[in-house]
Design a protein around this motif. Sequence first.
Motif, PDB file in Angstrom:
ATOM      1  N   HIS A  46      45.929  37.018  39.794  1.00 17.22           N
ATOM      2  CA  HIS A  46      44.914  35.970  39.668  1.00 17.22           C
ATOM      3  C   HIS A  46      44.215  36.195  38.332  1.00 17.22           C
ATOM      4  O   HIS A  46      43.630  37.243  38.098  1.00 17.22           O
ATOM      5  CB  HIS A  46      43.898  36.061  40.804  1.00 17.22           C
ATOM      6  CG  HIS A  46      42.707  35.166  40.615  1.00 17.22           C
ATOM      7  ND1 HIS A  46      42.679  33.869  41.066  1.00 17.22           N
ATOM      8  CD2 HIS A  46      41.513  35.375  40.011  1.00 17.22           C
ATOM      9  CE1 HIS A  46      41.519  33.318  40.755  1.00 17.22           C
ATOM     10  NE2 HIS A  46      40.785  34.213  40.113  1.00 17.22           N
ATOM     11  N   ARG A  59      41.652  27.514  45.283  1.00 10.37           N
ATOM     12  CA  ARG A  59      40.439  28.343  45.230  1.00 10.37           C
ATOM     13  C   ARG A  59      39.909  28.634  46.630  1.00 10.37           C
ATOM     14  O   ARG A  59      39.429  29.733  46.898  1.00 10.37           O
ATOM     15  CB  ARG A  59      39.379  27.675  44.364  1.00 10.37           C
ATOM     16  CG  ARG A  59      39.711  27.749  42.880  1.00 10.37           C
ATOM     17  CD  ARG A  59      38.501  27.670  41.986  1.00 10.37           C
ATOM     18  NE  ARG A  59      38.900  27.823  40.594  1.00 10.37           N
ATOM     19  CZ  ARG A  59      39.000  28.988  39.965  1.00 10.37           C
ATOM     20  NH1 ARG A  59      38.730  30.109  40.621  1.00 10.37           N
ATOM     21  NH2 ARG A  59      39.369  29.050  38.694  1.00 10.37           N
ATOM     22  N   HIS A 107      42.075  31.358  47.898  1.00  9.08           N
ATOM     23  CA  HIS A 107      41.842  32.636  47.231  1.00  9.08           C
ATOM     24  C   HIS A 107      40.550  33.291  47.701  1.00  9.08           C
ATOM     25  O   HIS A 107      40.492  34.523  47.858  1.00  9.08           O
ATOM     26  CB  HIS A 107      41.808  32.457  45.716  1.00  9.08           C
ATOM     27  CG  HIS A 107      41.734  33.748  44.969  1.00  9.08           C
ATOM     28  ND1 HIS A 107      42.812  34.595  44.850  1.00  9.08           N
ATOM     29  CD2 HIS A 107      40.701  34.364  44.326  1.00  9.08           C
ATOM     30  CE1 HIS A 107      42.455  35.660  44.162  1.00  9.08           C
ATOM     31  NE2 HIS A 107      41.180  35.549  43.831  1.00  9.08           N
ATOM     32  N   GLU A 108      39.521  32.505  47.925  1.00 10.76           N
ATOM     33  CA  GLU A 108      38.262  33.063  48.425  1.00 10.76           C
ATOM     34  C   GLU A 108      38.468  33.729  49.782  1.00 10.76           C
ATOM     35  O   GLU A 108      37.875  34.773  50.073  1.00 10.76           O
ATOM     36  CB  GLU A 108      37.209  31.958  48.517  1.00 10.76           C
ATOM     37  CG  GLU A 108      36.703  31.499  47.158  1.00 10.76           C
ATOM     38  CD  GLU A 108      35.813  30.270  47.240  1.00 10.76           C
ATOM     39  OE1 GLU A 108      35.526  29.820  48.384  1.00 10.76           O
ATOM     40  OE2 GLU A 108      35.401  29.759  46.180  1.00 10.76           O
ATOM     41  N   GLN A 143      40.183  37.032  49.124  1.00 10.13           N
ATOM     42  CA  GLN A 143      39.218  38.009  48.604  1.00 10.13           C
ATOM     43  C   GLN A 143      38.423  38.658  49.734  1.00 10.13           C
ATOM     44  O   GLN A 143      38.164  39.862  49.709  1.00 10.13           O
ATOM     45  CB  GLN A 143      38.266  37.329  47.619  1.00 10.13           C
ATOM     46  CG  GLN A 143      38.880  37.005  46.273  1.00 10.13           C
ATOM     47  CD  GLN A 143      37.916  36.240  45.383  1.00 10.13           C
ATOM     48  OE1 GLN A 143      37.252  35.298  45.824  1.00 10.13           O
ATOM     49  NE2 GLN A 143      37.823  36.645  44.128  1.00 10.13           N
ATOM     50  N   GLN A 144      38.042  37.876  50.713  1.00  9.61           N
ATOM     51  CA  GLN A 144      37.288  38.416  51.847  1.00  9.61           C
ATOM     52  C   GLN A 144      38.119  39.413  52.640  1.00  9.61           C
ATOM     53  O   GLN A 144      37.592  40.372  53.199  1.00  9.61           O
ATOM     54  CB  GLN A 144      36.837  37.273  52.756  1.00  9.61           C
ATOM     55  CG  GLN A 144      35.816  36.342  52.125  1.00  9.61           C
ATOM     56  CD  GLN A 144      35.527  35.125  52.979  1.00  9.61           C
ATOM     57  OE1 GLN A 144      35.885  35.082  54.150  1.00  9.61           O
ATOM     58  NE2 GLN A 144      34.886  34.117  52.388  1.00  9.61           N
ATOM     59  N   TRP A 149      41.184  41.048  51.405  1.00  9.02           N
ATOM     60  CA  TRP A 149      41.836  42.114  50.654  1.00  9.02           C
ATOM     61  C   TRP A 149      40.976  42.738  49.566  1.00  9.02           C
ATOM     62  O   TRP A 149      41.291  43.831  49.096  1.00  9.02           O
ATOM     63  CB  TRP A 149      43.129  41.566  50.021  1.00  9.02           C
ATOM     64  CG  TRP A 149      44.077  41.055  51.056  1.00  9.02           C
ATOM     65  CD1 TRP A 149      44.267  39.750  51.400  1.00  9.02           C
ATOM     66  CD2 TRP A 149      44.929  41.820  51.906  1.00  9.02           C
ATOM     67  NE1 TRP A 149      45.193  39.658  52.400  1.00  9.02           N
ATOM     68  CE2 TRP A 149      45.616  40.922  52.740  1.00  9.02           C
ATOM     69  CE3 TRP A 149      45.177  43.192  52.046  1.00  9.02           C
ATOM     70  CZ2 TRP A 149      46.533  41.331  53.689  1.00  9.02           C
ATOM     71  CZ3 TRP A 149      46.094  43.600  52.995  1.00  9.02           C
ATOM     72  CH2 TRP A 149      46.760  42.683  53.807  1.00  9.02           C
ATOM     73  N   GLY A 150      39.930  42.047  49.149  1.00 11.77           N
ATOM     74  CA  GLY A 150      39.000  42.611  48.180  1.00 11.77           C
ATOM     75  C   GLY A 150      39.650  43.123  46.917  1.00 11.77           C
ATOM     76  O   GLY A 150      40.447  42.439  46.269  1.00 11.77           O
ATOM     77  N   SER A 151      39.339  44.360  46.564  1.00 15.02           N
ATOM     78  CA  SER A 151      39.766  44.945  45.291  1.00 15.02           C
ATOM     79  C   SER A 151      41.266  45.256  45.245  1.00 15.02           C
ATOM     80  O   SER A 151      41.776  45.648  44.194  1.00 15.02           O
ATOM     81  CB  SER A 151      38.979  46.235  45.021  1.00 15.02           C
ATOM     82  OG  SER A 151      39.221  47.186  46.043  1.00 15.02           O
ATOM     83  N   LEU A 191      43.559  43.115  45.433  1.00  9.57           N
ATOM     84  CA  LEU A 191      44.209  42.026  44.724  1.00  9.57           C
ATOM     85  C   LEU A 191      44.189  42.281  43.212  1.00  9.57           C
ATOM     86  O   LEU A 191      43.268  42.904  42.692  1.00  9.57           O
ATOM     87  CB  LEU A 191      43.499  40.700  45.020  1.00  9.57           C
ATOM     88  CG  LEU A 191      43.454  40.246  46.475  1.00  9.57           C
ATOM     89  CD1 LEU A 191      42.638  38.963  46.594  1.00  9.57           C
ATOM     90  CD2 LEU A 191      44.859  40.042  47.034  1.00  9.57           C
ATOM     91  N   GLU A 211      43.217  40.973  40.052  1.00  7.72           N
ATOM     92  CA  GLU A 211      42.340  39.944  39.516  1.00  7.72           C
ATOM     93  C   GLU A 211      41.898  40.332  38.108  1.00  7.72           C
ATOM     94  O   GLU A 211      41.375  41.427  37.891  1.00  7.72           O
ATOM     95  CB  GLU A 211      41.121  39.739  40.408  1.00  7.72           C
ATOM     96  CG  GLU A 211      41.473  39.243  41.803  1.00  7.72           C
ATOM     97  CD  GLU A 211      40.230  38.978  42.644  1.00  7.72           C
ATOM     98  OE1 GLU A 211      39.454  39.936  42.855  1.00  7.72           O
ATOM     99  OE2 GLU A 211      40.037  37.820  43.067  1.00  7.72           O
TER     100      GLU A 211
END
Length: 347
Positions: free
Chosen positions: A265, A297, A300-301, A304-305, A307-309, A311, A313
Amino acid sequence: MTASLTPETVALSSPSSKLRIKDILATLPRECFQKDRKKAWATVATSIAMVGLGYWAIAVSPWFLLPVAWAFTGTALTGFFVIAHDCGHRSFAKRKWVNDWVGHIFMAPLIYPFHCWRLLHDKHHNHTNKMDVDNAWQPFRPELYDSMNLGQQVGYRFMRGRFWWIGSILHWALVHFRLENYNPRDHKKVKVSIAVVVAFAAIAFPTLILTTGVWGFVKFWLLPWMVYHFWMSTFTIVHHTLPDIQFREPEEWDEAQAQLFGTVHCEYPGWVEFLCHHINVHIPHHLSTAIPSYNLRMAHESLQQTWGSQLQEHRFSWRLMQQITDICHLYHPDYAYQSFKDHDESK
């Protein structure tokens, strides 16, 4: 893991865990997969308006502002490709014929044969970062590189180095117009798409040259087209290329790991994201091509919730491109990549 997996339980997993694509998709909101006719056609209206604005700017700009106009127009033309990209994945419209017509119309000015791209691009999605199978920015094996003649080696060094931005042009020219690259059952579709772009070029190019001269052809088509290919090359190499993203041998390849953790990402400047319909929100797109670009998006949000860090990015920068073009050259089974410098010193 089961299909009833929840974001809370998935979050406890590590990238080395055995995952399945369907389990990851089960954590995403259902709305991500829903086609919205108004939103889809709004992207069409936006791109047409922005490309029109770009060509107006080219027509009226003094010479010192032309580079700005070319950059804007070429980026807006990349939005044309993104619309056709959704059509190729059947995520633009529910009806297949609508996807095919819109895809051909928006790829024609780019001289990109729609079905040719669609068929080869599907292979990339089915085999992302699978060594010797993926057809998008796959690194050469050192032994293959060593077997090439000097001219081929120089060309490959250019494409994997500071001239990465010509990669898309070479891929377009050398791959998409050759019938042998496609299954015989698809030859009819391939020929139709090639005929569409040949017809467009046969009408548009002579008309442009006759009315504006050779400089008009360069000014209004060639240079914006090269900006478009700059973004195509940049977007596609960044999507799956970092010094720590490993291409895997076919027997070791894992689909979920490749799509979730081998996809990048990358956030680009807001005007680029707007004109290109946020196609660089790329991780959810590789988990499911059924997600329309305007829902990426949202998806992806949700990732993020969960998998967090974990990913990949990043933010687009010259430093990021330096990192990719200085290191990500040749395949290495243990360290992902071997640079040309290290390879030359090891011989």
